[in-house]
Design a protein around this motif. Structure first.
Motif: not given
Length: 262
Positions: A78-81, A128-134, A8-11, A104-110
């Motif tokens: 990145r999004a807590e949801q 979304r993905t933090d550049p340090s995650a690269h 569903t789209v709830e957020y 990962p330690e850094r934000t990374n959306e695979a």
């Protein structure tokens, strides 16, 4: 893949999502099943993870892991949801025999922001993905990484702006939408992929670039007619699927598909 049993789209965490608009979970399930059937008809084995209540975007399995040569880099949303999705996929990998699994330690959306070309990993950032995650991905997966900067919020992940069509040849073939990228990243793409297919604005606007290629078939949304024509001219077989309901969350065939390499 993960069935959209709770879709569903709830957020709203991207410009495609509007919680005020109705969604149809049964239709989403039918479209997802048709995509899965298309993969299996092409000879692919599809592994399915159990969906979880309260995680309506878990259907977008591409965002929960990157697998190269059997090594797995998990995700950190990145999004807590969506945060809880990552651990469900981590457990799936461990339960299914993967032994090199790193969270990962850094934000990374695979695979939302990581695209394997067969020789290097293209890595998106900007939304979304933090550049340090690269750098973290390079260290964990042991492959060279090239960073690309996304600038249009409609194309918030790399996989809605670029698709790898052939990762087996010495010169990989990709298709991408240039306006989704910064000027510097456009120059990088032209240098790396001088023979790339350039997608149209219409292809991008229907999430047509959010496609999956096995090197022969290209699974893409039915509205992506220009891109389908171009990939066919390059010797691929386009397989058109309807993902209109899933697109309400900003997803398409690739978003629904994590590729297990090795």
């Amino acid at each position: 893949m993960c069935p959209p049993e709770y879709f569903t789209v709830e957020y709203s965490i991207n410009p495609w999502m509007d919680p005020t608009q109705p969604t149809n979970t049964d239709l989403a399930m039918a479209q997802w099943t048709a995509l899965k059937d298309a993969y299996e008809a092409a000879g692919h084995q599809v592994e399915v993870i159990e969906p979880q209540p309260g995680l309506p975007d878990m259907v977008f399995a591409a965002n929960s892991g990157t697998v190269v040569d059997g090594r797995v880099l998990g995700s950190r949303f990145r999004a807590e949801q969506r945060a809880a999705e990552a651990d469900h996929f981590r457990r799936w990998f461990l339960d299914n025999g993967y032994r090199h699994v790193v969270m990962p330690e850094r934000t990374n959306e695979a695979e939302g922001d990581f695209a394997w070309t067969g020789t290097l990993l293209l890595a998106g950032t900007g939304f979304r993905t933090d550049p340090s995650a690269h750098a973290e991905a390079q260290e964990v997966l042991g492959v060279p990484v090239v960073s690309l900067h996304l600038i249009d919020p409609r194309y918030y992940h790399l996989d809605v702006a670029l698709v790898v069509l052939d990762d087996q040849s010495p010169t990989p073939l990709v298709a991408y939408y240039p306006d989704a990228f910064s000027e510097g990243s456009q120059r990088v793409l032209r240098r790396l992929f001088p023979n790339a297919i350039i997608a149209t604005a219409a292809d991008a606007a229907c999430l047509g670039i959010n496609a999956v290629s096995d090197g022969r078939h290209v699974f893409l949304p039915i509205e992506a007619t220009d891109l389908a024509t171009q990939v066919k001219a390059h010797g691929f077989e386009p397989v058109l699927v309807d993902i209109s309901e899933l697109r309400k969350s900003g997803g398409g065939p690739k978003c629904c598909t994590m590729e297990l390499r090795g």
